[in-house]
Write a protein that holds these residues in place. Structure first.
Motif, short mmCIF file in Angstrom:
data_model
loop_
_atom_site.label_atom_id
_atom_site.label_comp_id
_atom_site.label_asym_id
_atom_site.label_seq_id
_atom_site.Cartn_x
_atom_site.Cartn_y
_atom_site.Cartn_z
N HIS A 84 0.83 -1.21 0.00
CA HIS A 84 0.00 0.00 0.00
C HIS A 84 0.86 1.26 0.00
CE1 HIS A 84 -4.05 -1.67 0.37
NE2 HIS A 84 -3.45 -2.68 0.98
N TYR A 89 -5.32 -10.51 -6.94
CA TYR A 89 -6.26 -10.02 -5.94
C TYR A 89 -5.75 -8.73 -5.33
CZ TYR A 89 -7.81 -14.89 -6.15
OH TYR A 89 -8.24 -16.12 -6.60
N TYR A 90 -6.69 -7.89 -4.91
CA TYR A 90 -6.34 -6.66 -4.21
C TYR A 90 -6.67 -6.85 -2.74
CZ TYR A 90 -5.75 -1.72 -3.18
OH TYR A 90 -5.31 -0.53 -2.66
N ARG A 136 -7.07 -5.57 1.23
CA ARG A 136 -7.35 -4.40 2.04
C ARG A 136 -6.15 -4.05 2.91
NH1 ARG A 136 -12.49 -7.16 2.83
NH2 ARG A 136 -11.65 -8.11 4.71
N TYR A 162 -10.47 -8.53 10.53
CA TYR A 162 -10.26 -7.88 9.24
C TYR A 162 -9.74 -8.85 8.18
CZ TYR A 162 -5.64 -7.71 11.42
OH TYR A 162 -4.49 -8.04 12.07
N GLN A 201 -9.53 -11.44 5.07
CA GLN A 201 -10.09 -11.34 3.73
C GLN A 201 -9.98 -12.70 3.05
OE1 GLN A 201 -8.38 -8.09 1.60
NE2 GLN A 201 -9.59 -8.40 -0.26
N HIS A 254 -9.83 -11.10 -8.56
CA HIS A 254 -10.21 -9.71 -8.84
C HIS A 254 -9.69 -9.26 -10.20
CE1 HIS A 254 -10.11 -9.25 -4.18
NE2 HIS A 254 -11.18 -9.89 -4.60
N CYS A 291 -11.37 4.99 -4.39
CA CYS A 291 -11.33 3.54 -4.28
C CYS A 291 -10.78 3.16 -2.92
CB CYS A 291 -10.45 2.94 -5.37
SG CYS A 291 -11.07 3.12 -7.05
N CYS A 320 -10.94 -0.17 0.45
CA CYS A 320 -11.54 -1.35 1.07
C CYS A 320 -11.85 -1.12 2.54
CB CYS A 320 -10.59 -2.54 0.94
SG CYS A 320 -10.23 -3.02 -0.76
N LEU A 321 -11.49 0.04 3.06
CA LEU A 321 -11.67 0.33 4.47
C LEU A 321 -12.10 1.78 4.62
CD1 LEU A 321 -11.20 -0.89 7.38
CD2 LEU A 321 -8.99 0.28 7.31
N ASP A 353 -22.21 2.72 -3.88
CA ASP A 353 -21.21 2.89 -4.94
C ASP A 353 -21.70 3.90 -5.97
OD1 ASP A 353 -23.07 1.61 -6.59
OD2 ASP A 353 -22.02 -0.32 -6.54
#
Length: 321
Positions: free
Chosen positions: A19, A187-188, A190, A200, A202, A210, A249, A251-252, A276
């Motif tokens: 990230h 995959y992405y 979080r 948390y 995933q 993804h 964009c 995820c959290l 969204d």
């Protein structure tokens, strides 16, 4: 329809970006490291899941069957660092954690001096063939740093989670009747919440990646939003040092409550919903709060807990900071 599952001899998870920065050379040159961005990569825990009710595959995989390139900081000479590879699959490690000793951290493969393009690989080899493999469950790197006085710095306590993996790809060894490695997709992940008040984790379903490849999730641009962007008007009264992005964009979502309507000691909410760009309600998989709720200060029977916020009401209440 029944879920899609797989049989294989092993699993390889390849990390392409954190990230904080992209670490492989899929699109960006590693010479960008001159920007000063850290090249460390971390995860909290990994689990392999079956879909037949047997749950997590723990006993089928011993700790000696897991390897990584680079392996961990301990193997690179940092003998006192607790963020070792064994933490990824140790039953003794809590996957929901903010502690060093429950995490795994390595430099990218170029910085570590190992061969490779900068990406980091985790390889799990089974002692016998695994059937009905359904998903990989991931808890991202979630270390929270404290200052010399043992307290959290409100301005930097969440910076460590930037080292968590962001884009990964998964491959299965000798999947089905195939020989060799089968790429399942990308995959992405979080970012870790810098908080251990909720699970948390995933779940990455092998049949539902993804993206087909890591490139699909690295630096991609969304299309067809110009009409909506023209109608976007940031709040003119919001005092901040940055421009509010259009259709961000993520995820959290973190909501900071600065005050209530008069009570000096407590603050509460009933529920919230997230939508969204198409007006569809987004699914919320977990909610946490700090302070957690009134139960955390001794009101054991109080039902106003954080999980109510995304469950259609019921309310949540907590003491003020």
């Amino acid at each position: 329809a029944p879920p899609t599952t797989y049989s294989c001899d092993g699993v390889t998870i390849k990390i392409h970006a954190t990230h904080e920065a992209q670490i492989d050379n899929t699109r960006l040159s590693l010479s960008n490291s001159a920007s000063g961005l850290s090249k460390y990569v971390g995860l909290g825990a990994l689990r392999l899941l079956r879909h037949d009710g047997s749950g997590v595959i723990v006993r089928d995989v011993g700790l000696d069957a897991i390897d990584a390139t680079p392996r961990d900081l301990h193997s690179l000479g940092y003998a006192g660092d607790a963020r070792r590879l064994k933490n990824l699959y140790s039953n003794e490690s809590d996957p929901v954690s903010t502690k060093d000793e429950d995490m795994w951290l390595v430099p990218d493969s170029v910085s570590a001096g190992t061969s490779g393009d900068g990406s980091v690989e985790v390889r799990i080899k089974f002692s016998s063939r695994i059937e009905d493999l359904y998903a990989v469950q991931v808890w991202n790197y979630n270390k929270v740093s404290k200052g010399d006085d043992g307290r959290y710095d409100v301005d930097s306590y969440d910076e460590d989670t930037l080292r968590g993996a962001a884009v990964v790809s998964v491959a299965l060894k000798n999947e089905g009747r195939r020989t060799g490695s089968r790429q399942m997709g990308a995959y992405y992940l979080r970012r870790g919440p810098s908080f251990a008040g909720f699970d948390y984790g995933q779940t990455l379903e092998l049949a539902s990646p993804h993206g087909i490849a890591a490139e699909d999730l690295l630096g991609g641009r969304r299309e067809g939003v110009s009409r909506l962007a023209a109608r976007f008007k940031p709040c003119a009264n919001m005092r901040q040092d940055y421009e509010t992005p259009f259709l961000p964009c993520g995820c959290l979502v973190k909501v900071v409550v600065h005050g209530g309507w008069g009570d000096k000691y407590y603050v509460g909410l009933d529920s919230f919903e997230i939508y969204d760009a198409h007006g569809s309600r987004a699914a919320v998989t977990g909610v946490g709060a700090c302070p957690a709720d009134l139960r955390s200060i001794g009101f054991a029977d109080d039902g106003r807990v954080a999980s109510n916020l995304a469950g259609g009401g019921g309310g949540a209440a907590a003491p003020g900071g």
